[in-house]
Design a protein around this motif. Structure first.
Motif, PDB file in Angstrom:
ATOM      1  N   PHE A 117      31.388  37.965  46.932  1.00  0.00           N
ATOM      2  CA  PHE A 117      31.418  39.271  46.264  1.00  0.00           C
ATOM      3  C   PHE A 117      30.311  39.344  45.218  1.00  0.00           C
ATOM      4  N   HIS A 118      29.615  40.484  45.179  1.00  0.00           N
ATOM      5  CA  HIS A 118      28.612  40.741  44.150  1.00  0.00           C
ATOM      6  C   HIS A 118      28.679  42.207  43.728  1.00  0.00           C
ATOM      7  N   CYS A 119      28.309  42.482  42.501  1.00  0.00           N
ATOM      8  CA  CYS A 119      28.340  43.851  42.003  1.00  0.00           C
ATOM      9  C   CYS A 119      27.214  44.054  40.988  1.00  0.00           C
ATOM     10  N   ASP A 120      27.019  45.318  40.603  1.00  0.00           N
ATOM     11  CA  ASP A 120      25.951  45.679  39.674  1.00  0.00           C
ATOM     12  C   ASP A 120      26.434  45.807  38.234  1.00  0.00           C
ATOM     13  N   VAL A 121      27.739  46.075  38.061  1.00  0.00           N
ATOM     14  CA  VAL A 121      28.318  46.281  36.732  1.00  0.00           C
ATOM     15  C   VAL A 121      29.698  45.625  36.706  1.00  0.00           C
ATOM     16  N   ILE A 122      29.998  44.913  35.625  1.00  0.00           N
ATOM     17  CA  ILE A 122      31.345  44.388  35.390  1.00  0.00           C
ATOM     18  C   ILE A 122      31.896  45.006  34.117  1.00  0.00           C
ATOM     19  N   LEU A 123      33.089  45.595  34.234  1.00  0.00           N
ATOM     20  CA  LEU A 123      33.840  46.102  33.095  1.00  0.00           C
ATOM     21  C   LEU A 123      35.103  45.256  32.979  1.00  0.00           C
ATOM     22  N   ALA A 124      35.336  44.648  31.835  1.00  0.00           N
ATOM     23  CA  ALA A 124      36.523  43.811  31.656  1.00  0.00           C
ATOM     24  C   ALA A 124      37.104  44.072  30.274  1.00  0.00           C
ATOM     25  N   ASN A 125      38.142  44.870  30.227  1.00  0.00           N
ATOM     26  CA  ASN A 125      38.835  45.191  28.980  1.00  0.00           C
ATOM     27  C   ASN A 125      40.172  44.451  29.006  1.00  0.00           C
ATOM     28  N   ILE A 126      40.127  43.166  28.642  1.00  0.00           N
ATOM     29  CA  ILE A 126      41.336  42.351  28.723  1.00  0.00           C
ATOM     30  C   ILE A 126      41.552  41.632  27.385  1.00  0.00           C
ATOM     31  N   LEU A 127      41.527  40.313  27.336  1.00  0.00           N
ATOM     32  CA  LEU A 127      41.748  39.555  26.110  1.00  0.00           C
ATOM     33  C   LEU A 127      40.707  38.444  25.984  1.00  0.00           C
ATOM     34  N   ALA A 128      40.577  37.915  24.781  1.00  0.00           N
ATOM     35  CA  ALA A 128      39.501  36.964  24.504  1.00  0.00           C
ATOM     36  C   ALA A 128      39.593  35.696  25.348  1.00  0.00           C
ATOM     37  N   GLU A 129      40.765  35.093  25.459  1.00  0.00           N
ATOM     38  CA  GLU A 129      40.864  33.825  26.180  1.00  0.00           C
ATOM     39  C   GLU A 129      40.559  33.982  27.668  1.00  0.00           C
ATOM     40  N   PRO A 130      41.126  34.979  28.364  1.00  0.00           N
ATOM     41  CA  PRO A 130      40.695  35.179  29.753  1.00  0.00           C
ATOM     42  C   PRO A 130      39.205  35.448  29.869  1.00  0.00           C
ATOM     43  N   LEU A 131      38.647  36.211  28.964  1.00  0.00           N
ATOM     44  CA  LEU A 131      37.212  36.481  29.016  1.00  0.00           C
ATOM     45  C   LEU A 131      36.400  35.210  28.834  1.00  0.00           C
ATOM     46  N   ARG A 132      36.852  34.329  27.975  1.00  0.00           N
ATOM     47  CA  ARG A 132      36.154  33.050  27.801  1.00  0.00           C
ATOM     48  C   ARG A 132      36.173  32.254  29.104  1.00  0.00           C
ATOM     49  N   GLN A 133      37.323  32.203  29.756  1.00  0.00           N
ATOM     50  CA  GLN A 133      37.452  31.438  30.986  1.00  0.00           C
ATOM     51  C   GLN A 133      36.676  32.071  32.144  1.00  0.00           C
ATOM     52  N   LEU A 134      36.517  33.382  32.117  1.00  0.00           N
ATOM     53  CA  LEU A 134      35.901  34.095  33.237  1.00  0.00           C
ATOM     54  C   LEU A 134      34.370  34.107  33.190  1.00  0.00           C
ATOM     55  N   ALA A 135      33.775  33.609  32.140  1.00  0.00           N
ATOM     56  CA  ALA A 135      32.314  33.698  32.008  1.00  0.00           C
ATOM     57  C   ALA A 135      31.577  33.145  33.225  1.00  0.00           C
TER      58      ALA A 135
END
Length: 298
Positions: free
Chosen positions: A222-240
């Motif tokens: 999967f590939h995309c041009d834009v990622i929008l992620a309005n979630i929480l800090a810890e998941p965002l850290r893990q998802l980098a």
């Protein structure tokens, strides 16, 4: 039907027993609110955190014997020593109408407006997004959603494939579609969120073949041009690392759901893969946006 309410401030160790006591004495509902503006961030799995000091409000029918009920409640061992409370009337009103009146059309940038279905669409709303408050999070009233919508309003999304990671109500994916994105992927681990996203997409004229609404994980390759992620800090850290993998070089990254004091950690985490990282703030909340760089970092 009219109601009365009983308010009392307690500490967190007293709240559960008092909640049960009030229900035993005929309370129709009990709500708990923060008494001291103490934030609670990212509870662990299975945790139900409470504030240190809580304002507990119990709702009763107005025809109860107030003095006798209060005396009986205060005589129980669950009543906190030294606590004071009294009944007070709740103004009679049309509750449905009062709830609906809270939600008005809201602008986000120069084009995009979020409009509840029971309100007329303002003439200046060039891109109206029809969205009613519901079970899934995200109607534009929270600062984190606002920050993402304002970014979308100013972005050139023409022909782009946009991933809304943790889509909730689908508000960000649908806004992207109405602002010109060609392909949308809305992903959430809550099946109720997927139902809400599908219904909201249909209401806003997003074609079924334009939006892919799914549970995780993303498909291999999967590939995309834009990622929008309005979630929480810890998941965002893990998802980098995942976001670095699926976002095309030069693609746009938009992260929110963050408090201002969490900015430095997240900026450092994403720095190896993303350039032009910038922070925008509304009240206590921030958005981080940037571009996927052209260097592979392992």
């Amino acid at each position: 039907m009219s109601f009365i309410e009983l308010k009392i401030q307690v500490n967190k160790t007293q709240a559960e027993a008092l909640d049960e006591l009030l229900m035993e004495f005929g309370s129709l509902a009990v709500t708990l609110e923060d008494a001291e503006d103490q934030p609670i961030l990212e509870p662990g799995p299975g945790e139900t955190p409470l504030w240190q000091q809580i304002v507990l409000t119990a709702l009763f029918d107005s025809d109860i014997d107030r003095e006798a009920t209060l005396a009986a409640i205060q005589a129980d061992e669950a009543w906190p020593a030294g606590a004071h409370a009294r009944f007070q009337a709740v103004p009679d009103q049309d509750w449905v109408r009062a709830w609906m009146d809270r939600f008005q059309p809201m602008p986000f940038g120069t084009k995009l407006w979020v409009c509840p279905s029971w309100r007329p669409i303002p003439a200046e709303a060039k891109v109206p997004l029809l969205l009613d408050p519901g079970l899934a999070f995200g109607t534009g009233t929270h600062s984190t959603t606002r920050l993402c919508l304002e970014w979308l309003d100013s972005a050139d999304l023409s022909g782009k494939h946009v991933l809304d990671f943790g889509c909730g109500s689908g508000i960000l994916a649908i806004a992207a579609g109405k602002l010109g994105a060609a392909k949308l992927t809305a992903l959430d681990n809550d099946p109720q969120a997927l139902i809400a996203t599908r219904e909201n997409a249909e209401r806003n004229g997003i074609a079924a073949d334009q939006i892919d609404i799914q549970l995780p994980p993303l498909a291999e390759g999967f590939h995309c041009d834009v990622i929008l992620a309005n979630i929480l800090a810890e998941p965002l850290r893990q998802l980098a690392p995942l976001f670095a993998t699926v976002l095309k070089p030069g693609g746009a990254l938009v992260l929110s759901g963050l408090l201002a004091e969490q900015a430095d950690e997240l900026l450092a985490r994403y720095q190896p893969w993303f350039d032009s990282l910038a922070v925008s703030q509304h009240e206590d909340w921030i958005r981080i946006d940037g571009k996927r760089n052209f260097t592979d970092v392992t």
